[in-house]
Design a protein around this motif. Structure first.
Motif, PDB file in Angstrom:
ATOM      1  N   GLN A   1      30.353  40.632  36.580  1.00 33.88           N
ATOM      2  CA  GLN A   1      31.592  40.812  37.334  1.00 33.88           C
ATOM      3  C   GLN A   1      32.711  39.953  36.758  1.00 33.88           C
ATOM      4  O   GLN A   1      33.795  40.452  36.467  1.00 33.88           O
ATOM      5  CB  GLN A   1      31.345  40.466  38.802  1.00 33.88           C
ATOM      6  CG  GLN A   1      30.394  41.446  39.471  1.00 33.88           C
ATOM      7  CD  GLN A   1      29.939  40.956  40.830  1.00 33.88           C
ATOM      8  OE1 GLN A   1      29.466  39.836  40.980  1.00 33.88           O
ATOM      9  NE2 GLN A   1      30.103  41.810  41.834  1.00 33.88           N
TER      10      GLN A   1
ATOM     11  N   TYR B   1      34.141  42.572  31.621  1.00 34.42           N
ATOM     12  CA  TYR B   1      33.975  41.974  32.954  1.00 34.42           C
ATOM     13  C   TYR B   1      34.174  43.096  33.962  1.00 34.42           C
ATOM     14  O   TYR B   1      34.491  44.241  33.614  1.00 34.42           O
ATOM     15  CB  TYR B   1      34.970  40.827  33.177  1.00 34.42           C
ATOM     16  CG  TYR B   1      36.409  41.260  33.314  1.00 34.42           C
ATOM     17  CD1 TYR B   1      36.970  41.479  34.575  1.00 34.42           C
ATOM     18  CD2 TYR B   1      37.213  41.452  32.191  1.00 34.42           C
ATOM     19  CE1 TYR B   1      38.301  41.875  34.699  1.00 34.42           C
ATOM     20  CE2 TYR B   1      38.520  41.856  32.306  1.00 34.42           C
ATOM     21  CZ  TYR B   1      39.070  42.068  33.576  1.00 34.42           C
ATOM     22  OH  TYR B   1      40.366  42.479  33.687  1.00 34.42           O
ATOM     23  N   GLY B   2      33.973  42.756  35.217  1.00 42.33           N
ATOM     24  CA  GLY B   2      34.256  43.730  36.276  1.00 42.33           C
ATOM     25  C   GLY B   2      33.189  44.787  36.457  1.00 42.33           C
ATOM     26  O   GLY B   2      33.454  45.841  37.062  1.00 42.33           O
TER      27      GLY B   2
ATOM     28  N   ARG C   1      29.433  45.507  38.023  1.00 42.38           N
ATOM     29  CA  ARG C   1      28.285  45.030  38.777  1.00 42.38           C
ATOM     30  C   ARG C   1      27.004  45.664  38.258  1.00 42.38           C
ATOM     31  O   ARG C   1      25.990  44.998  38.070  1.00 42.38           O
ATOM     32  CB  ARG C   1      28.461  45.334  40.269  1.00 42.38           C
ATOM     33  CG  ARG C   1      27.311  44.810  41.129  1.00 42.38           C
ATOM     34  CD  ARG C   1      27.596  44.950  42.615  1.00 42.38           C
ATOM     35  NE  ARG C   1      26.480  44.442  43.409  1.00 42.38           N
ATOM     36  CZ  ARG C   1      25.430  45.171  43.775  1.00 42.38           C
ATOM     37  NH1 ARG C   1      25.370  46.454  43.419  1.00 42.38           N
ATOM     38  NH2 ARG C   1      24.463  44.636  44.491  1.00 42.38           N
TER      39      ARG C   1
ATOM     40  N   SER D   1      30.950  34.740  41.092  1.00 45.00           N
ATOM     41  CA  SER D   1      30.553  36.086  40.683  1.00 45.00           C
ATOM     42  C   SER D   1      29.572  35.961  39.528  1.00 45.00           C
ATOM     43  O   SER D   1      29.390  34.878  38.967  1.00 45.00           O
ATOM     44  CB  SER D   1      31.781  36.901  40.253  1.00 45.00           C
ATOM     45  OG  SER D   1      32.410  36.293  39.132  1.00 45.00           O
TER      46      SER D   1
END
Length: 558
Positions: free
Chosen positions: A140, A166-167, A169, A203
């Motif tokens: 994340q 990134y980002g 899940r 995260s």
């Protein structure tokens, strides 16, 4: 250029038909991180930051954040595709080293970090196109906490390629390709994790698995044939065939198989195969191979060269026809070292007759050294010795000539003698060497027997040998004060190496003499070393100036 150890030694090829010919998809690397360390990557390399940070790379199968950090989603949760060892296989990821034993993909966002993991060795991609780097990743992160993919070509600077990761899940399959990856001597990839010191909720960091690097060898649209640019038009059985092969374009270092067709021109059952190596950036190479001695005679044989390792594999083009023939056998007798003396050779002296031989010699062959009569005739030769040997002593095949060792036969003194070496299977008369002189020598050393001794660094040896005078007649007398001294002679040049260092004996009659061989370190002081030498005796006070030397014998020190 040395690129042994490059990762292309781990290539795996998948073949698929595109047109009449086939392109090859080459798998350079496959890393699933299912061991505690990586074969291919150096964790926490100091490329961008020489000081280890709190957030570092690790390989394990931890997914549970243990309520300290968020859990990492299992690998069976993907946007597309399948991870080979899902759902909880080992993977490469960033973790907070201060949070152990929590070691899933996490990071301490309050501390800035810059961590790099790069390939240990480079890939060679010469001749390849469409190099693709693929992987699954999760993480994340945030816009200030992300991973990037980097590459380095031919030892150059690490350069970012692709996007910021990134980002995500779930696990996402990613492919990265760029023409800059093609035709490189040393291509490496690495991941860089960067996070700024920020505040906010925790995260997951960045995790990666199932890395694969593939490329295409396109021999359809960009052919790279292996052709024979030169080959001898004819060759004898058992002799060297010389040819040159070449590539149309450079490839990485490789191993190449050489094949010679059978009598019918087929490579299904070649008469022989050989292996040679060729390194980048060579485009051609000349090679000599020995045609088997039992190859059938024929007017149209072919040779071809195939690239077999590393991939891409390439089957070479066939050469033009060449002839294999059964050429005549020849033996060339060379000068024996004992005849290099300024004096006539003594009867019963050791004589080693060197020779070169050409052609094929069959099972049961014997090389026979013969001595002519004093007029140089071999009508009724004297036999020096014979040895069973089917080997060919061709200077193109072996570094040293063959040799028949024996004694100079008892013949009439004279100066028209020749020696030659013959063979028995097939029967070949060698070229004679001569003329040289033979005489009767009054002194006989050790009853014509050679000597062998074994010594060490600490122990020498002493051999007592008989010395007999008036072997042929009683013309020579040895007056008071006569000394018999051992002379050491070089087995190749017959030059004097040492005089009196191995032994002396004062005597006017037949006697015996101690030959003293020192331990190995003492040989150097005598100008000697382990190996073969010639020795003889020299008398200091003979009434006949020609009766000073004894016969020559061999001394072997081991």
């Amino acid at each position: 250029m040395k690129i042994a150890g490059k990762l292309y030694f781990f290539l795996i090829a998948l073949f698929y038909s595109l047109t009449i010919c086939s392109q090859q998809t080459i798998q350079f690397l496959s890393e699933n991180f299912n061991t505690s360390s990586s074969l291919y990557f150096i964790l926490n390399d100091t490329v961008f930051d020489s000081i280890p940070d709190k957030n570092q790379w690790i390989i394990n199968s931890e997914y549970d954040g243990q309520s300290v950090y968020p859990d990492v989603i299992s690998q069976d949760s993907t946007y597309s595709g399948t991870i080979a060892s899902a759902p909880y296989s080992s993977y490469l990821h960033i973790h907070d080293t201060s949070a152990l034993p929590v070691a899933n993909a996490n990071f301490d966002r309050s501390v800035a970090s810059d961590a790099f993991v790069g390939m240990k060795n480079g890939l060679c991609t010469y001749g390849m196109s469409d190099i693709v780097f693929t992987f699954f990743y999760t993480g994340q992160g945030n816009p200030d906490a992300y991973a990037e993919l980097y590459y380095s070509a031919n030892g150059g600077a690490w350069t970012q390629v692709g996007t910021k990761y990134y980002g995500k899940r779930k696990w996402k399959y990613e492919t990265v390709t760029d023409p800059i990856f093609d035709n490189k001597e040393d291509l490496r990839f690495g991941f860089r994790w960067v996070n700024l010191a920020t505040t906010g909720s925790d995260s997951t960091s960045f995790g990666v698995d199932d890395i694969m690097i593939v490329g295409t060898f396109d021999n359809v649209n960009n052919p790279n044939d292996i052709s024979i640019t030169y080959v001898d038009s004819a060759v004898c059985q058992g002799k060297p065939l010389t040819f040159t092969f070449g590539l149309q374009d450079t490839l990485c270092d490789g191993t190449y198989e050489i094949e010679v067709s059978n009598l019918n021109g087929s490579f299904n059952s070649p008469i022989g195969t050989w292996v040679t190596n060729m390194s980048y950036p060579l485009l051609s190479k000349s090679v000599s191979i020995i045609i088997p001695g039992n190859a059938p005679k024929g007017n149209c044989y072919y040779v071809r060269v195939n690239r077999i390792w590393p991939l891409p594999s390439i089957t070479g083009l066939t050469s033009v026809c060449f002839i294999i023939d059964s050429c005549s056998n020849e033996i060339q007798t060379e000068q024996p070292a004992v005849t290099l003396d300024t004096m006539a050779v003594c009867i019963n002296s050791a004589i080693d007759v060197p020779f070169w031989s050409f052609g094929i010699f069959l099972s049961g062959n014997q090389y026979v050294a013969e001595l002519s009569d004093s007029n140089g005739s071999f009508a009724s030769p004297s036999i020096i010795n014979s040895i069973p040997d089917e080997k060919t002593y061709d200077p193109a095949l072996v570094p040293s000539p063959g040799q028949v060792a024996g004694l100079v036969p008892s013949v009439d003194p004279g100066c028209g003698y020749y020696v030659r070496v013959n063979s028995t299977n097939p029967a070949v008369n060698g070229t004679p060497w001569g003329p040289f002189c033979i005489r009767e020598c009054d002194v006989e050393l050790n009853q014509k027997q050679d000597i062998s001794v074994c010594i060490s660094d600490t122990a020498g040896d002493t051999i007592n040998v008989p010395v007999d005078i008036n072997i042929w007649n009683a013309v020579a007398n040895y007056s008071s004060g006569n000394v018999f001294s051992v002379e050491v002679l070089d087995p190749k040049t017959f030059g004097q190496v040492n005089f009196a260092g191995l032994g002396v004996k004062a005597s006017t009659t037949s006697t015996s003499l101690d030959i003293d061989i020192p331990p190995t370190p003492g040989l150097a002081g005598l100008g000697m070393k382990d190996g073969l030498w010639y020795i003889r005796l020299i008398a200091s006070n003979s009434t006949n100036s020609m009766d000073v030397w004894s016969n020559v014998i061999r001394l072997t020190i081991g």
